[in-house]
Design a protein around this motif. Structure first.
Motif, PDB file in Angstrom:
ATOM      1  N   TYR A   1      15.501 -63.918  20.710  1.00 31.89           N
ATOM      2  CA  TYR A   1      15.673 -62.641  19.926  1.00 31.89           C
ATOM      3  C   TYR A   1      16.183 -62.637  18.713  1.00 31.89           C
ATOM      4  CZ  TYR A   1      13.565 -60.874  24.459  1.00 31.89           C
ATOM      5  OH  TYR A   1      12.833 -60.504  25.642  1.00 31.89           O
ATOM      6  N   GLN A   2      17.004 -63.593  18.447  1.00 35.44           N
ATOM      7  CA  GLN A   2      17.665 -63.338  17.167  1.00 35.44           C
ATOM      8  C   GLN A   2      16.824 -63.674  16.102  1.00 35.44           C
ATOM      9  OE1 GLN A   2      18.633 -64.980  19.997  1.00 35.44           O
ATOM     10  NE2 GLN A   2      20.683 -65.693  19.875  1.00 35.44           N
TER      11      GLN A   2
ATOM     12  N   ARG B   1      14.283 -62.259  15.157  1.00 31.38           N
ATOM     13  CA  ARG B   1      13.744 -60.805  14.688  1.00 31.38           C
ATOM     14  C   ARG B   1      14.776 -59.844  14.337  1.00 31.38           C
ATOM     15  NH1 ARG B   1       8.437 -61.848  15.276  1.00 31.38           N
ATOM     16  NH2 ARG B   1       7.743 -63.153  16.840  1.00 31.38           N
ATOM     17  N   GLN B   2      15.958 -60.406  14.568  1.00 30.42           N
ATOM     18  CA  GLN B   2      17.229 -59.285  14.203  1.00 30.42           C
ATOM     19  C   GLN B   2      17.715 -59.632  12.837  1.00 30.42           C
ATOM     20  OE1 GLN B   2      20.152 -60.330  17.077  1.00 30.42           O
ATOM     21  NE2 GLN B   2      19.165 -59.272  18.709  1.00 30.42           N
ATOM     22  N   LYS B   3      17.311 -58.345  11.901  1.00 27.47           N
ATOM     23  CA  LYS B   3      17.638 -58.461  10.766  1.00 27.47           C
ATOM     24  C   LYS B   3      19.109 -58.807  10.149  1.00 27.47           C
ATOM     25  CE  LYS B   3      16.979 -55.498   6.571  1.00 27.47           C
ATOM     26  NZ  LYS B   3      16.600 -53.987   6.066  1.00 27.47           N
TER      27      LYS B   3
END
Length: 227
Positions: free
Chosen positions: A68-69, A71-73
């Protein structure tokens, strides 16, 4: 913020024969492919719908969980940036092998572009092509005075409906006579112009709500008013 997949595939058209040759498998109505990258540390799973919409999942090969990292801004470390770059490189390779380039995201925008070329001998230019957010914004100009008579943009539906709808759409901005504005804006998929004068310009969503012939009449009028 647009997804990584949307940034890569926005102005692409999937070619089924190329997809199958590359290794996509049909699953129901969709087409799916799995590819490992970054020396096998990650697995990418791409799904393409029959309408050409792309979604992607990136799985960590060690934990077998989605990374998931990616897509983490606010995830900006060296490792996550390396994973992003490798994933984008993979997507670019898929696009090169399976897609053809188009000027705009929607079929109607591309059809109208061809009609404008045939009628006015004008092709679009892309003055903001180096800026990711605006790279698909195409302007149609008079040869004589370089004024725009049409502008096609790829935007979130939310900017028109003033809600939280994230779906992207192509719109075309056209000049009108002020006295026509109220009646035109009562029509479905016609709005006060996005980022332009609301009295003298409208935005029309290019989702085939209005047939090409009807929009071409508005384009003709915009051409006349800006000449």
């Amino acid at each position: 913020m647009a997804s990584i997949e949307a940034c890569v595939f926005t102005r692409k058209r999937w070619v089924l024969e190329k997809m199958l040759a590359f290794g996509f498998q049909q699953v129901g109505d969709d087409y799916v492919i799995e590819r490992s990258f970054l020396n096998g540390d990650f697995e990418a799973i791409l799904t393409v719908t029959e309408k050409g919409m792309v979604t992607g999942r990136v799985i960590d090969a060690i934990s077998h969980e989605e990374y998931y990292q990616l897509r983490q801004k606010n995830a900006t470390g060296a490792y996550v940036n390396t994973v992003r770059a490798a994933y984008e490189e993979l997507l670019e390779a898929v696009a090169a092998a399976c897609c053809q380039d188009v000027l705009f995201a929607s079929d109607q925008a591309n059809r109208l572009t061809q009609s404008i070329l045939e009628r006015f001998q004008v092709a679009p230019d892309f003055p903001w092509e180096k800026e990711t957010r605006y790279q698909s914004y195409g302007t149609f100009r008079h040869a004589s005075n370089r004024k725009w008579f049409a502008l096609i943009m790829h935007v979130k539906r939310a900017v028109l409906d003033k809600d939280d709808n994230p779906d992207p759409v192509d719109i075309i901005n056209l000049k009108i006579q002020p006295e026509q504005g109220e009646a035109l804006r009562q029509l479905p998929s016609v709005y006060s112009a996005y980022h332009m004068n609301h009295k003298t310009w409208i935005s029309v969503v290019l989702d085939d709500t209005h047939p090409d012939a009807a929009i071409m009449k508005w384009i003709d009028e915009s051409y006349r008013l800006t000449k």
